[in-house]
Design a protein around this motif. Structure first.
Motif, PDB file in Angstrom:
ATOM      1  N   ASP A 243       3.323   6.955  11.453  1.00  0.00           N
ATOM      2  CA  ASP A 243       3.964   5.850  10.749  1.00  0.00           C
ATOM      3  C   ASP A 243       2.981   5.209   9.764  1.00  0.00           C
ATOM      4  OD1 ASP A 243       6.340   6.144  12.180  1.00  0.00           O
ATOM      5  OD2 ASP A 243       5.645   4.852  13.802  1.00  0.00           O
ATOM      6  N   ALA A 244       3.472   4.927   8.579  1.00  0.00           N
ATOM      7  CA  ALA A 244       2.690   4.222   7.557  1.00  0.00           C
ATOM      8  C   ALA A 244       3.673   3.458   6.688  1.00  0.00           C
ATOM      9  CB  ALA A 244       1.862   5.202   6.722  1.00  0.00           C
ATOM     10  N   HIS A 245       3.969   2.225   7.074  1.00  0.00           N
ATOM     11  CA  HIS A 245       4.995   1.466   6.356  1.00  0.00           C
ATOM     12  C   HIS A 245       4.558   0.023   6.124  1.00  0.00           C
ATOM     13  CE1 HIS A 245       6.033   0.085  10.437  1.00  0.00           C
ATOM     14  NE2 HIS A 245       6.048   1.367  10.773  1.00  0.00           N
ATOM     15  N   GLY A 246       3.272  -0.147   5.886  1.00  0.00           N
ATOM     16  CA  GLY A 246       2.776  -1.475   5.559  1.00  0.00           C
ATOM     17  C   GLY A 246       3.045  -1.836   4.112  1.00  0.00           C
ATOM     18  N   PRO A 247       2.653  -3.067   3.698  1.00  0.00           N
ATOM     19  CA  PRO A 247       2.919  -3.526   2.324  1.00  0.00           C
ATOM     20  C   PRO A 247       2.313  -2.624   1.255  1.00  0.00           C
ATOM     21  CG  PRO A 247       2.234  -5.349   3.735  1.00  0.00           C
ATOM     22  CD  PRO A 247       2.019  -4.096   4.531  1.00  0.00           C
ATOM     23  N   MET A 248       1.206  -1.954   1.576  1.00  0.00           N
ATOM     24  CA  MET A 248       0.509  -1.134   0.589  1.00  0.00           C
ATOM     25  C   MET A 248       0.886   0.347   0.682  1.00  0.00           C
ATOM     26  SD  MET A 248      -1.083  -3.456  -0.978  1.00  0.00           S
ATOM     27  CE  MET A 248      -2.116  -2.472  -2.052  1.00  0.00           C
ATOM     28  N   ASP A 249       1.681   0.703   1.662  1.00  0.00           N
ATOM     29  CA  ASP A 249       2.035   2.115   1.852  1.00  0.00           C
ATOM     30  C   ASP A 249       3.201   2.515   0.959  1.00  0.00           C
ATOM     31  OD1 ASP A 249       0.151   2.795   3.914  1.00  0.00           O
ATOM     32  OD2 ASP A 249       1.339   1.586   5.296  1.00  0.00           O
ATOM     33  N   GLU A 250       3.017   3.562   0.192  1.00  0.00           N
ATOM     34  CA  GLU A 250       4.056   4.058  -0.704  1.00  0.00           C
ATOM     35  C   GLU A 250       3.912   5.577  -0.839  1.00  0.00           C
ATOM     36  OE1 GLU A 250       7.446   3.751  -2.572  1.00  0.00           O
ATOM     37  OE2 GLU A 250       6.376   1.978  -1.832  1.00  0.00           O
ATOM     38  N   PRO A 251       4.880   6.355  -0.439  1.00  0.00           N
ATOM     39  CA  PRO A 251       6.145   5.884   0.154  1.00  0.00           C
ATOM     40  C   PRO A 251       5.965   5.456   1.602  1.00  0.00           C
ATOM     41  CG  PRO A 251       6.064   8.259   0.233  1.00  0.00           C
ATOM     42  CD  PRO A 251       4.833   7.836  -0.507  1.00  0.00           C
TER      43      PRO A 251
END
Length: 322
Positions: free
Chosen positions: A190-198
């Protein structure tokens, strides 16, 4: 002279007998799915067929070992796409040798985007079913055709490169109402922090977010990210049956990636097999080969049935369709 004119009583009796037989047949057929004896008999036949197919699949595994010995003689010596007179490619080691015990048909457009499906007639009667689709790319004929055939089904689509499903769903009100799109990527963590894109989620996390404990149809076409994503998902169940019925997967063995190394690919594939996944159909992506002329056949579509667990493709369970 007609039969009725010559033998009116016999003709009438025959018609009555045929009518009664039809009534009995229809009545019997309508209650077979609720008859415990009929269910046991049907399940026993299905299990026997699956056992036979598994035995034949075992023979293919022996052939795989023999092919490795012939061209290796060990996995680390195998060139996945040889060009020195060897008569094989990577895909010859991984044949779709398992037989789906139900109707097999191609769903979606005739061309890139359509998929081979096992037992749509088993999914269609369910009042509630779930499909996950990773990789939309503006074309949703496969998902749309499944939704049309299975009115109780909903699809959850994920693709960070587009903003919606394709027009096959977006332009049809009923299908769109049963579709849920998210611009997320499928990954190994999982990588869904404010800076993670996508924003990236594991399959297990997405199932938990959506409140699902089972996926009827899982389609994955994510340009090479399928290896780590599925490996992590399988490992997370620690040998327990995977919570989906079938998998439509496009495999991408791009040149220069670690997955073109035969031992690594073999270990990944054997992990799928150990988890109960059996390929029942494959189709090389010739559109890709045609567009990028001269390239090797890196892309291939596989369809798998999950032979572990308890779902419609393995057993007759009327209660699950209610």
């Amino acid at each position: 002279m007609g039969l009725y004119t010559r033998h009116p009583r016999f003709t009438i009796s025959l018609l009555v007998l045929i009518f009664i037989s039809l009534l009995l047949f229809v009545n019997s057929d309508s209650h077979d799915s609720l008859n415990p004896l009929a269910l046991r008999r049907s399940n026993s036949l299905l299990r026997d067929q699956l056992r036979i197919d598994e035995a034949f699949y075992g023979k293919m595994l022996d052939q795989r070992k023999a092919l490795v010995k012939k061209w290796g003689p060990t996995p680390d010596k195998i060139d996945p796409f040889p060009s020195h007179g060897e008569f094989y490619t990577l895909w010859d080691f991984f044949l779709p040798s398992f037989r789906c015990p139900h109707r097999v048909e191609r769903i979606g457009i005739m061309g890139d985007g359509g998929k081979w499906f096992c037992g749509l007639e088993r999914i269609a009667p369910k009042k509630s079913c779930v499909m996950y689709s990773f990789g939309i790319n503006g074309e949703s004929s496969f998902e749309a055709d499944v939704l049309r055939a299975a009115p109780g089904c909903e699809v959850y689509g994920y693709d960070f490169s587009v903003n919606s499903f394709g027009p096959e769903i977006e332009h049809e009100i009923d299908l769109k109402s049963r579709s849920h799109f998210f611009p997320y990527a499928l990954g190994a963590k999982d990588a869904h922090g404010p800076m993670d894109e996508p924003k990236t989620y594991t399959l297990r996390t997405l199932m938990e977010k959506n409140g699902h404990d089972f996926i009827d149809v899982l389609k994955v076409d994510i340009e090479g990210s399928e290896f780590d994503s599925l490996e992590v998902f399988i490992d997370s169940f620690r040998g327990a049956p995977l919570p989906f019925g079938q998998l439509q997967l496009e495999v991408h063995v791009f040149s220069g990636t670690k997955w073109e190394e035969f031992p690594r690919f073999l270990a990944w594939w054997e992990k799928l097999e150990a988890a109960g996944l059996r390929p029942f159909f494959s189709e090389p992506n010739l559109v890709y080969v045609n567009l990028v002329r001269g390239v090797r056949p890196d892309l291939i579509e596989y369809s798998f049935i999950n032979i572990r667990g308890d779902h419609e493709l393995l057993t007759d369970r009327p209660a699950r369709r209610q």
